[in-house]
Design a protein around this motif. Sequence first.
Motif, PDB file in Angstrom:
ATOM      1  N   VAL A 126     -55.269 -71.628  -3.246  1.00  0.00           N
ATOM      2  CA  VAL A 126     -56.082 -72.845  -3.300  1.00  0.00           C
ATOM      3  C   VAL A 126     -55.443 -73.902  -2.411  1.00  0.00           C
ATOM      4  O   VAL A 126     -54.212 -74.054  -2.394  1.00  0.00           O
ATOM      5  N   ARG A 140     -57.957 -69.853   3.147  1.00  0.00           N
ATOM      6  CA  ARG A 140     -57.806 -70.059   1.715  1.00  0.00           C
ATOM      7  C   ARG A 140     -59.012 -69.542   0.941  1.00  0.00           C
ATOM      8  O   ARG A 140     -60.151 -69.598   1.408  1.00  0.00           O
ATOM      9  N   ILE A 189     -60.027 -70.864  -2.008  1.00  0.00           N
ATOM     10  CA  ILE A 189     -60.737 -72.028  -2.540  1.00  0.00           C
ATOM     11  C   ILE A 189     -60.218 -73.281  -1.863  1.00  0.00           C
ATOM     12  O   ILE A 189     -59.006 -73.472  -1.715  1.00  0.00           O
ATOM     13  N   LEU A 245     -57.927 -75.464 -12.490  1.00  0.00           N
ATOM     14  CA  LEU A 245     -57.430 -74.381 -11.643  1.00  0.00           C
ATOM     15  C   LEU A 245     -56.032 -73.946 -12.089  1.00  0.00           C
ATOM     16  O   LEU A 245     -55.733 -72.753 -12.159  1.00  0.00           O
ATOM     17  N   VAL A 286     -64.986 -73.736 -11.444  1.00  0.00           N
ATOM     18  CA  VAL A 286     -63.901 -72.783 -11.206  1.00  0.00           C
ATOM     19  C   VAL A 286     -64.382 -71.354 -11.458  1.00  0.00           C
ATOM     20  O   VAL A 286     -64.076 -70.435 -10.694  1.00  0.00           O
ATOM     21  N   LEU A 296     -60.533 -77.343  -2.475  1.00  0.00           N
ATOM     22  CA  LEU A 296     -60.962 -78.408  -3.369  1.00  0.00           C
ATOM     23  C   LEU A 296     -60.919 -79.716  -2.594  1.00  0.00           C
ATOM     24  O   LEU A 296     -59.854 -80.118  -2.116  1.00  0.00           O
ATOM     25  N   ILE A 342     -50.652 -72.828  -5.035  1.00  0.00           N
ATOM     26  CA  ILE A 342     -51.585 -73.925  -4.757  1.00  0.00           C
ATOM     27  C   ILE A 342     -50.942 -74.874  -3.752  1.00  0.00           C
ATOM     28  O   ILE A 342     -49.778 -75.261  -3.905  1.00  0.00           O
TER      29      ILE A 342
END
Length: 486
Positions: free
Chosen positions: A328, A429, A431, A320, A285, A433, A402
Amino acid sequence: MRIFTAALATETNTFSPIAIDKRAFEASLYARPGEHPATPTLCTAPITVGREVCAREGWTLVEGSASWADPAGLIARATFEELRDEILGQLQAAMPVDAVVLGLHGAMVAQGYDDPEGDFLARVRKLVGPDVLVCAELDPHSHLTAKRVGAADFLVAFKEFPHIDFVDRARDLWAIAVRALKGEIKPVMSVFDCRMIDVFPTSKQPMRGFVDKLYQLEKTEPGVLSLSVIHGFMAGDVPEMGTKIIAVTDNNAAQGAALAEQLGRELFSMRGTFMVAQVDEKEAVEAALRAPKGPVVIADVWDNPGGGTAGDATVILGELIARGVQDVAVGTVWDPIAVQICFAAGEGAEIPLRFGAKSAPLTGDPIDKRVRVRKLVRDAQMRFGESFAPFGDAAWISFDGIDVILNSTRAQSFDPSLFSALGIDPKSRRILLIKSTNHFYDSFSRIAGEIIYCAAGKPYPNTPATTPYQKARRTIWPMVENPWAE
């Protein structure tokens, strides 16, 4: 010529708590004879390529059933025997045949069967006799057993990890089979045991160069028909787990054995250098927040449904949230019950929801949030090379900046289309994941500003030296430093 083809495949993580029955195959792929779609799944390309080849050659292709389940734990004994016997019955009805061309994975384990593919191939051989050509395509993350080698004329494995070449290798399989059936060659298989287990991504050195060398040898070495690396599958606790080299030559076993050993010892000399460096969730992160350009892809490499885990770990997501990170998108968290709740609530609803971290210890804590249900999609799917991978009914939920995709059919993150399938633009975005060890790389590297490999929690047995194997041999590296010592 009259050729029979079928597929029976999954990858078994014997440490996974997720048992497999026929419903798991039906959720991913269960196609009766003639029902297989035009696009292949990971282990069914011999069927779709076979259609092209036999149409070109004017040969008769008899299709049996094709079954594929996303990786998980042990297969119920009754399920394996039912699917196996279904194909054997179809083969019996198709007799006489000139060849049997199969799509397998190679890391299947069922209750009562450490070597289901060996059992299946041996039964095929007994049924057709010694003179009928029997061959199969394998995933390299498999177990190459003596029983399989004894039953098949030759085997061809994907070379690439990520497995972007499963259709190309099916074409190689068929090309050898066609030449053999025409009497132009006599394929002979030689195997070398590398006495090791490792992870071999071909998206980086040194494995990239090693695989390129295999391609070159196939083109330039007289009499060499195919070279494959069986990576092995460290989450499969079976007696013959480990890395091996297959050399298929034109009726020259000695040449094949020498070349397989040369390549195998070269591979062993590079042990421990193949896997990309990984960081924990806190470092991942922090690195993502420092990155100058997005989207930053954080790959949760060991909570990978493609390796048989649930895909519901929340360790990185929890970090996060704790850091207050926004912008995210998470794809995906497997939670069929949470998906059902979202579908019941409907798009636009705002509801309290608990999701994730329900399958096993060391996967984080369930997330409790008040979420908005942004979009619901039945039977969602993403691209994977020339194929499509289903991830079931899916829900896009959002909270605190998120976005999370919840899915009902476990699937690793193959492609950014998993986000766009739910209406999320992955390029927008900060990030992303995702959950995958390396299959994601080919597609996500095209949009990523940076990729971070993260080892978080312990959902997967990724340290063979300390994994509590009960059946796997402990005479290979890294269980022992020098397996060649007398």
